[in-house]
Enzyme design. Structure first.
Site, mmCIF file in Angstrom:
data_model
loop_
_atom_site.group_PDB
_atom_site.id
_atom_site.type_symbol
_atom_site.label_atom_id
_atom_site.label_comp_id
_atom_site.label_asym_id
_atom_site.label_seq_id
_atom_site.Cartn_x
_atom_site.Cartn_y
_atom_site.Cartn_z
ATOM 1 N N SER A 1 0.806 -1.213 0.000
ATOM 2 C CA SER A 1 0.000 0.000 0.000
ATOM 3 C C SER A 1 0.846 1.272 0.000
ATOM 4 O O SER A 1 1.660 1.474 -0.891
ATOM 5 C CB SER A 1 -0.959 -0.046 1.184
ATOM 6 O OG SER A 1 -1.895 0.988 1.083
ATOM 7 N N HIS A 2 0.694 2.075 1.038
ATOM 8 C CA HIS A 2 1.365 3.374 1.106
ATOM 9 C C HIS A 2 2.748 3.292 1.749
ATOM 10 O O HIS A 2 3.405 4.303 1.906
ATOM 11 C CB HIS A 2 0.485 4.323 1.920
ATOM 12 C CG HIS A 2 0.070 3.701 3.208
ATOM 13 N ND1 HIS A 2 -0.888 2.697 3.263
ATOM 14 C CD2 HIS A 2 0.520 3.871 4.453
ATOM 15 C CE1 HIS A 2 -1.006 2.301 4.511
ATOM 16 N NE2 HIS A 2 -0.171 2.993 5.258
ATOM 17 N N ASP B 1 -2.569 6.497 -3.373
ATOM 18 C CA ASP B 1 -1.400 5.880 -2.735
ATOM 19 C C ASP B 1 -0.737 4.821 -3.613
ATOM 20 O O ASP B 1 -1.068 4.668 -4.789
ATOM 21 C CB ASP B 1 -1.801 5.280 -1.385
ATOM 22 C CG ASP B 1 -2.633 4.028 -1.542
ATOM 23 O OD1 ASP B 1 -3.360 3.921 -2.555
ATOM 24 O OD2 ASP B 1 -2.575 3.144 -0.658
ATOM 25 N N ASP C 1 -0.876 1.594 -4.078
ATOM 26 C CA ASP C 1 -1.652 0.603 -4.826
ATOM 27 C C ASP C 1 -2.989 1.152 -5.319
ATOM 28 O O ASP C 1 -3.817 0.394 -5.822
ATOM 29 C CB ASP C 1 -1.874 -0.654 -3.982
ATOM 30 C CG ASP C 1 -2.643 -0.377 -2.710
ATOM 31 O OD1 ASP C 1 -2.543 0.734 -2.172
ATOM 32 O OD2 ASP C 1 -3.366 -1.277 -2.249
ATOM 33 N N ASP D 1 -5.665 2.564 -3.776
ATOM 34 C CA ASP D 1 -6.967 2.458 -3.115
ATOM 35 C C ASP D 1 -7.282 3.638 -2.203
ATOM 36 O O ASP D 1 -8.433 3.839 -1.832
ATOM 37 C CB ASP D 1 -7.123 1.110 -2.381
ATOM 38 C CG ASP D 1 -6.049 0.868 -1.341
ATOM 39 O OD1 ASP D 1 -5.149 1.721 -1.193
ATOM 40 O OD2 ASP D 1 -6.109 -0.183 -0.682
ATOM 41 N N ARG D 2 -6.277 4.438 -1.848
ATOM 42 C CA ARG D 2 -6.555 5.593 -0.987
ATOM 43 C C ARG D 2 -6.731 6.864 -1.809
ATOM 44 O O ARG D 2 -6.299 6.937 -2.959
ATOM 45 C CB ARG D 2 -5.399 5.816 -0.008
ATOM 46 C CG ARG D 2 -5.263 4.709 0.988
ATOM 47 C CD ARG D 2 -4.245 5.061 2.041
ATOM 48 N NE ARG D 2 -4.267 4.019 3.070
ATOM 49 C CZ ARG D 2 -3.783 4.154 4.282
ATOM 50 N NH1 ARG D 2 -3.215 5.287 4.645
ATOM 51 N NH2 ARG D 2 -3.864 3.171 5.149
ATOM 52 N N LYS E 1 -11.464 -0.301 -1.343
ATOM 53 C CA LYS E 1 -11.575 1.147 -1.439
ATOM 54 C C LYS E 1 -10.918 1.557 -2.751
ATOM 55 O O LYS E 1 -10.110 0.816 -3.304
ATOM 56 C CB LYS E 1 -10.946 1.835 -0.244
ATOM 57 C CG LYS E 1 -9.504 1.486 0.023
ATOM 58 C CD LYS E 1 -9.076 2.099 1.346
ATOM 59 C CE LYS E 1 -7.698 1.626 1.742
ATOM 60 N NZ LYS E 1 -7.692 0.867 2.989
HETATM 61 C C1 G1P Z 1 -4.591 1.420 8.375
HETATM 62 C C2 G1P Z 1 -5.827 2.276 8.459
HETATM 63 C C3 G1P Z 1 -7.042 1.451 8.139
HETATM 64 C C4 G1P Z 1 -6.876 0.803 6.772
HETATM 65 C C5 G1P Z 1 -5.564 0.048 6.699
HETATM 66 C C6 G1P Z 1 -5.286 -0.452 5.303
HETATM 67 O O1 G1P Z 1 -4.679 0.351 9.288
HETATM 68 O O2 G1P Z 1 -5.948 2.870 9.732
HETATM 69 O O3 G1P Z 1 -8.189 2.249 8.182
HETATM 70 O O4 G1P Z 1 -7.924 -0.083 6.514
HETATM 71 O O5 G1P Z 1 -4.474 0.905 7.071
HETATM 72 O O6 G1P Z 1 -5.188 0.577 4.367
HETATM 73 P P1 G1P Z 1 -4.019 0.373 10.750
HETATM 74 O O7 G1P Z 1 -2.540 0.653 10.550
HETATM 75 O O8 G1P Z 1 -4.662 1.507 11.491
HETATM 76 O O9 G1P Z 1 -4.328 -0.965 11.315
HETATM 77 ZN ZN ZN Z 2 -3.388 1.269 -0.353
#
Ligand code: G1P
Ligand code: ZN
Length: 543
Positions: A113-114, A277, A279, A281-282, A376
């Site tokens: 992801s990010h 981000d 991948d 999705d954000r 998302k």
């Molecule tokens: C974080 C975000 C959560 C999201 C997840 C994946 O998780 O807070 O809302 O679903 O990344 O993108 P966390 O690190 O808080 O468990």
């Molecule tokens: Zn992501």
């Protein structure tokens, strides 16, 4: 074909977190770490045998190598057909779209992801089920259980499949279809939004920027925004996907997308700016000199859903993750639709979406989406905003402030304490939990506690329940504090403190959130004894 069976040793640390298994790249590259996890998926998800597997990733370092390893293993494990994004690329929402469109048995998405990428960055893998969504807990637990006892994995002896061109290949008995990663997704977007109205908006003097942060959404945004919707060339910045994201955090927030934020400032600022981000999705949504919190974004989109052609007749309901502000609940109550509060993580929306209980959902962590896929979706949110802006003919700031006037404003902020010692973090949560029973009825900083609990969710569709999803403390004036530990970090623990205060009076809706939340911040620090327990007086990141 020559299937080869390779002995391997199990690890103890392959339990997927909030969204899949994430570790340093190095961990994944050695000792069959990746192979063990993938074999555990094939061993437990038996519908993949003789079925279709979707495969792609965000293009970060190790993506290409991992794709080839997985293709060989898929062929050896009896997968009938693999659909792979060209060059091994698929954004997370596009992977979800492709799984659904081609009725695949599931998909493997390669991404952290990010989180930063590159040889010293992170890598990740996640299994999505046939509905296109992240595997529910029962499935991830089964996969994890299998990783604990794994003794061998299967592969085939063969060279790399060429992924540079769209086309069909075979790997042993398995058919490999290399697909344009953007096409199916772009078609889906065109079927949802009013592309005509957006095109007209972009043809006028409306100015926008989209920051792909050198991650996966570059090709998607260029095709859809610039080629199909006619946004000026150069609208998409940092549009070239790079294996290390140019050394940056591909995380769309005010800190990591500072370059984009600067473009919205002052008289010369653009009318609309957005980022996605690693991948895809954000999303982050900005107007001129205006930041839309993800919680507000969900509420505004829910209130304006009928302006989007696919939702012209209204949405049945909306859901938010527990720490997300209650702004969308107010919209749901006002327009008479259902609303749900689920634990953190997109997987909890899946059943509600499948059952048609909700059409929109979101998380405070820059995640927004709808029933079009089961992830998302950053670009979906951007297009939804463009659609609403085009139809309403107002600025982002006008739309949001009008929304607050009508429904009230939920001031909101998240404070993160990162890389803290795991033991201290667990202790902090334990002492909070131990105090919960005594809190209701007591006064904290002049506010009366109306409820205090450790959030537990029972899925209304399948009855499964999830416990210890975060500590919630609610007050008599509608404000709320939530404490939870992150489930996605790769180093130490991260404490997240979510603060929210409700303000119904328009004349008091223009404060800086940190000022509006000042007394709650003090209450939160005292209640959790943050400084005493983890030795930090200020958070590392304030959103
Ligand atoms: C974080 C975000 C959560 C999201 C997840 C994946 O998780 O807070 O809302 O679903 O990344 O993108 P966390 O690190 O808080 O468990
Ligand atoms: Zn992501």
């Amino acid at each position: 074909m020559t299937v080869i069976t390779i002995p391997t040793q199990p690890f103890q640390d392959q339990r997927p977190g909030t969204s899949g298994l994430r570790k340093r790249v190095d961990r994944f590259r050695h000792d069959n770490y990746l192979q063990n996890f993938v074999q555990a998926v094939f061993d437990t998800q038996r519908e993949l045998v003789g079925g279709t597997l979707v495969l792609g990733g965000d293009g970060r370092f190790f993506n290409r190598e991992a794709i080839q390893i997985i293709l060989r293993m898929a062929a050896a494990n009896g997968v009938d057909r693999a659909i792979v994004g060209q060059n091994g690329l698929l954004s997370t929402p596009a992977a979800s779209c492709v799984i659904r469109k081609y009725a695949a048995a599931g998909g493997l998405i390669l991404s952290a992801s990010h989180n930063p990428g590159g040889p010293d960055g992170d890598f990740g893998i996640k299994f999505n089920t046939a509905n296109g969504g992240p595997a529910p807990e029962g499935v991830t637990e089964a996969i994890y259980g299998r990783t604990l006892e794994i003794a061998e994995y299967h592969s085939i002896e063969s060279g790399d499949v060429c992924l540079d061109q769209v086309g069909s290949h075979t790997a042993a008995q398995m058919q490999v279809e290399v697909v344009d990663p953007v096409r199916d997704y772009a078609e889906l977007m065109a079927s949802i939004f009013d592309f005509g109205a957006i095109r007209a908006l972009l043809a006028g003097d409306f100015r926008m920027r989209f920051d792909a942060m050198h991650a996966i959404t570059g090709p998607y945004a260029k095709r859809i925004l610039e080629e199909q919707l006619g946004a000026a060339p150069g609208t998409v910045i940092n549009g070239e996907p790079l294996e290390d994201f140019g050394g940056h955090h591909p995380d769309p927030n005010l800190v990591h997308a500072a370059e984009l934020v600067a473009m919205t400032k002052g008289l010369d600022g653009v009318d609309f700016a957005a980022a996605s981000d690693g991948d895809g999705d954000r999303n982050m949504i900005l107007g001129r000199d205006f930041f839309v919190t993800p919680s507000d974004s969900l509420a505004v989109l829910a209130a304006n859903a009928t302006l989007i052609p696919a939702h012209r007749s209204g949405i049945p309901g909306a859901a938010r993750s527990m720490p997300t502000s209650q702004a969308v609940d107010r919209v749901a109550a006002a327009i008479g639709i259902k609303h749900f509060e689920t634990p953190t993580g997109w997987k909890f929306f899946g059943n509600l979406l499948d059952a048609g209980e909700i059409a929109f959902c979101g998380e405070e962590s820059f995640g927004t989406g709808s029933n079009h896929v089961r992830e998302k979706d950053g670009l979906w949110a951007v297009l939804a905003w463009l659609n609403v802006l085009a139809v309403r003919g107002q600025s982002v700031a006008e739309i949001v402030t009008e929304h607050w006037r009508e429904y009230g404003r939920n001031y909101y902020s998240r404070h993160d304490y990162e890389e803290i010692e795991s033991g201290a973090a667990e202790d902090l949560m334990a002492q909070l939990r131990a105090r919960l029973q005594g809190l209701p009825g007591s006064l904290l900083g002049g506010l009366e506690v109306t409820y205090a609990d450790d959030f537990r969710y029972t899925d209304p569709i399948d009855g499964s329940s999830s416990e210890h999803q975060g500590v919630r403390v609610g007050f008599n004036d509608g404000s709320r504090i939530v404490f939870r530990l992150s489930g996605t970090g790769t180093v130490g623990a991260t404490l997240r403190v979510y603060l929210e205060a409700f303000e119904p009076h328009p004349e008091k809706q223009q404060l800086d959130p940190q000022d509006a939340l000042a007394s709650l911040i003090t209450i939160a620090n005292d209640l959790a004894q943050i400084e005493q327990r983890i030795g930090r007086s200020t958070p590392d990141v304030i959103t």
